[in-house]
Design an enzyme around this catalytic site. Structure first.
Site, PDB file in Angstrom:
ATOM      1  N   ASP A  18       0.348  -0.800  -0.042  1.00 49.90           N
ATOM      2  CA  ASP A  18       0.004   0.353  -0.627  1.00 49.90           C
ATOM      3  C   ASP A  18       0.649   1.612  -0.079  1.00 49.90           C
ATOM      4  O   ASP A  18       2.102   1.555   0.056  1.00 49.90           O
ATOM      5  CB  ASP A  18      -0.735   0.477   1.223  1.00 49.90           C
ATOM      6  CG  ASP A  18      -1.464   1.452   1.279  1.00 49.90           C
ATOM      7  OD1 ASP A  18      -2.364   1.266  -0.278  1.00 49.90           O
ATOM      8  OD2 ASP A  18      -1.180   1.962   2.073  1.00 49.90           O
ATOM      9  N   SER A  19      -0.053   2.680   0.052  1.00 46.86           N
ATOM     10  CA  SER A  19       1.377   3.135  -0.463  1.00 46.86           C
ATOM     11  C   SER A  19       1.816   4.318   1.374  1.00 46.86           C
ATOM     12  O   SER A  19       2.487   4.763   1.807  1.00 46.86           O
ATOM     13  CB  SER A  19       0.736   4.951  -0.276  1.00 46.86           C
ATOM     14  OG  SER A  19      -1.043   5.193   0.381  1.00 46.86           O
ATOM     15  N   TYR A  26      -1.821   8.335  -2.299  1.00 48.85           N
ATOM     16  CA  TYR A  26      -1.249   8.033  -4.030  1.00 48.85           C
ATOM     17  C   TYR A  26      -2.321   8.399  -4.527  1.00 48.85           C
ATOM     18  O   TYR A  26      -2.520   8.329  -5.592  1.00 48.85           O
ATOM     19  CB  TYR A  26      -1.657   5.997  -4.574  1.00 48.85           C
ATOM     20  CG  TYR A  26       0.141   5.632  -4.056  1.00 48.85           C
ATOM     21  CD1 TYR A  26       1.175   5.934  -3.267  1.00 48.85           C
ATOM     22  CD2 TYR A  26       0.189   4.125  -4.274  1.00 48.85           C
ATOM     23  CE1 TYR A  26       2.450   5.332  -3.463  1.00 48.85           C
ATOM     24  CE2 TYR A  26       1.276   3.411  -4.526  1.00 48.85           C
ATOM     25  CZ  TYR A  26       2.270   4.065  -4.173  1.00 48.85           C
ATOM     26  OH  TYR A  26       3.496   3.074  -4.047  1.00 48.85           O
ATOM     27  N   GLY A  27      -3.193   8.396  -3.498  1.00 48.13           N
ATOM     28  CA  GLY A  27      -4.613   9.161  -4.313  1.00 48.13           C
ATOM     29  C   GLY A  27      -4.223  10.232  -5.619  1.00 48.13           C
ATOM     30  O   GLY A  27      -5.002  11.128  -5.544  1.00 48.13           O
ATOM     31  N   CYS A  62      -4.324  -1.601  -1.607  1.00 47.61           N
ATOM     32  CA  CYS A  62      -4.596  -0.718  -1.788  1.00 47.61           C
ATOM     33  C   CYS A  62      -5.755  -0.189  -3.322  1.00 47.61           C
ATOM     34  O   CYS A  62      -5.681  -0.324  -4.472  1.00 47.61           O
ATOM     35  CB  CYS A  62      -2.957   0.384  -2.271  1.00 47.61           C
ATOM     36  SG  CYS A  62      -3.281   2.410  -3.351  1.00 47.61           S
ATOM     37  N   ASN A  63      -6.960   1.288  -2.664  1.00 43.54           N
ATOM     38  CA  ASN A  63      -7.658   1.293  -4.121  1.00 43.54           C
ATOM     39  C   ASN A  63      -7.820   1.759  -4.951  1.00 43.54           C
ATOM     40  O   ASN A  63      -7.506   1.776  -6.189  1.00 43.54           O
ATOM     41  CB  ASN A  63      -9.078   1.800  -3.468  1.00 43.54           C
ATOM     42  CG  ASN A  63      -9.565   0.674  -2.349  1.00 43.54           C
ATOM     43  OD1 ASN A  63     -10.956   0.632  -2.828  1.00 43.54           O
ATOM     44  ND2 ASN A  63      -9.585  -0.246  -1.282  1.00 43.54           N
ATOM     45  N   GLU A  79      -3.109   8.831   8.755  1.00 45.25           N
ATOM     46  CA  GLU A  79      -1.688   8.776   8.247  1.00 45.25           C
ATOM     47  C   GLU A  79      -0.688   9.378   9.623  1.00 45.25           C
ATOM     48  O   GLU A  79      -0.057   8.953   9.754  1.00 45.25           O
ATOM     49  CB  GLU A  79      -0.868   8.458   6.887  1.00 45.25           C
ATOM     50  CG  GLU A  79       0.318   7.747   6.656  1.00 45.25           C
ATOM     51  CD  GLU A  79       0.020   6.746   6.624  1.00 45.25           C
ATOM     52  OE1 GLU A  79       1.731   5.568   6.743  1.00 45.25           O
ATOM     53  OE2 GLU A  79      -0.699   6.176   5.702  1.00 45.25           O
ATOM     54  N   THR A 120      -7.956   1.581   1.328  1.00 42.32           N
ATOM     55  CA  THR A 120      -7.812   0.222   3.270  1.00 42.32           C
ATOM     56  C   THR A 120      -7.367   1.445   4.000  1.00 42.32           C
ATOM     57  O   THR A 120      -7.151   0.592   4.961  1.00 42.32           O
ATOM     58  CB  THR A 120      -7.018  -0.189   2.342  1.00 42.32           C
ATOM     59  OG1 THR A 120      -5.769   0.361   1.635  1.00 42.32           O
ATOM     60  CG2 THR A 120      -7.060  -1.094   1.357  1.00 42.32           C
ATOM     61  N   HIS A 121      -7.154   2.384   4.232  1.00 42.78           N
ATOM     62  CA  HIS A 121      -6.967   3.335   5.360  1.00 42.78           C
ATOM     63  C   HIS A 121      -8.408   3.332   6.688  1.00 42.78           C
ATOM     64  O   HIS A 121      -8.128   3.530   7.074  1.00 42.78           O
ATOM     65  CB  HIS A 121      -6.448   4.706   5.083  1.00 42.78           C
ATOM     66  CG  HIS A 121      -5.024   4.743   5.181  1.00 42.78           C
ATOM     67  ND1 HIS A 121      -3.962   4.458   3.754  1.00 42.78           N
ATOM     68  CD2 HIS A 121      -3.777   5.190   5.291  1.00 42.78           C
ATOM     69  CE1 HIS A 121      -3.173   4.624   3.818  1.00 42.78           C
ATOM     70  NE2 HIS A 121      -3.033   5.258   4.004  1.00 42.78           N
TER      71      HIS A 121
HETATM   72  N1  DGL Z   1      -4.711   3.657   0.557  1.00 41.81           N
HETATM   73  C1  DGL Z   1      -4.726   3.719   0.028  1.00 41.81           C
HETATM   74  C2  DGL Z   1      -5.623   3.026  -1.066  1.00 41.81           C
HETATM   75  O1  DGL Z   1      -6.816   2.204  -0.656  1.00 41.81           O
HETATM   76  C3  DGL Z   1      -4.427   4.506  -0.937  1.00 41.81           C
HETATM   77  C4  DGL Z   1      -4.682   5.678   0.021  1.00 41.81           C
HETATM   78  C5  DGL Z   1      -3.665   6.989  -0.384  1.00 41.81           C
HETATM   79  O2  DGL Z   1      -2.416   6.921  -0.632  1.00 41.81           O
HETATM   80  O3  DGL Z   1      -3.802   8.221  -1.173  1.00 41.81           O
HETATM   81  O4  DGL Z   1      -6.372   4.183  -2.053  1.00 41.81           O
END
Ligand code: DGL
Length: 224
Positions: free
Chosen positions: A10-11, A42-43, A73-74, A153, A186-187
């Site tokens: 994941d990120s 990542y988003g 990670c979505n 985070e 997933t967060h």
């Molecule tokens: N946990 C991540 C997801 O499911 C990423 C959150 C992020 O890094 O923006 O999208």
């Protein structure tokens, strides 16, 4: 191969919600977890950047002899799953979106489902598109909630600040009439209790971690 680890990435810490749930279902497996905190969130990144980071991590996990890789990670599942699958063809690659779609569309009845997630996930429209591949009666209302992953985070959980941000996002008109809400990042299971509280326990909140790990465990068992 059977004794090799399962790679999960994941990120940041979000994918640990998937790792935790997988470990509970598959206690005898070992795992390698990669949280790309250097590039979080990542988003907010471009599709090109998410693909680049995700493939690099997947190749790293493969070089550590992983027998399967879970994109926990979505955002990466939404934009980089096909890219990783194209480049790594000899071990199973799992994303965190397909098992949720399968579960939700098991019963194809007319209802409104809300989805919250990062900008990358929501802008990809992946939940809407995939749900409508199986069931047109479900109306999908998506709303980006980009501050939530960085907030989690940073450890802002169960505090006034998290309550205000969650309230601001969930009162958005897009989500007004929903019957259930998918946590499309997933967060978010880490703030699930706060979200449930916002809805006074009256709305079904769909947390993908258990659905995803059940589906992966079933598939790994089929693959022996
Ligand atoms: N946990 C991540 C997801 O499911 C990423 C959150 C992020 O890094 O923006 O999208």
């Amino acid at each position: 191969m059977q004794n090799s680890p399962i790679g999960i990435f994941d990120s940041g810490i979000g994918g640990l919600t998937i790792a935790y749930s997988l470990k509970k279902i598959l206690p005898n497996e070992s795992f390698i977890y990669f949280g790309d905190t250097k590039h979080l969130p990542y988003g907010e990144k471009s599709e090109k950047a998410i693909k680049h980071y995700s493939l690099k991590i997947a190749l790293f996990l493969k070089s550590k002899n992983c027998k399967a890789i879970v994109i926990a990670c979505n955002s990466a599942s939404a934009v980089a799953f096909d890219h990783i699958k194209k480049n790594i063809t000899d071990i199973p690659i799992y994303n965190v979106i397909d098992p949720v779609i399968e579960k939700i569309t098991e019963e194809c009845t007319s209802k409104e489902i809300g989805v919250i997630g990062t900008k990358a996930t929501i802008e990809s429209s992946i939940y809407k598109e995939k749900i409508h591949q199986y069931c047109n009666k479900i109306s999908v209302k998506s709303h980006p909630t980009p501050l939530l992953a960085p907030m989690i985070e940073e450890g802002f959980i169960n505090q006034e600040i998290s309550k205000s941000i969650i309230t601001k996002y969930l009162t958005h008109y897009t989500l007004k009439n929903i019957n259930s809400l998918i946590l499309g990042c997933t967060h978010y299971p880490l703030i699930k209790n706060e979200i449930i509280k916002f809805y006074n326990n009256k709305l079904e909140v769909i947390d993908s971690s258990e659905i995803v790990s059940q589906s992966i465990s079933k598939d790994l068992k089929n693959l022996n």
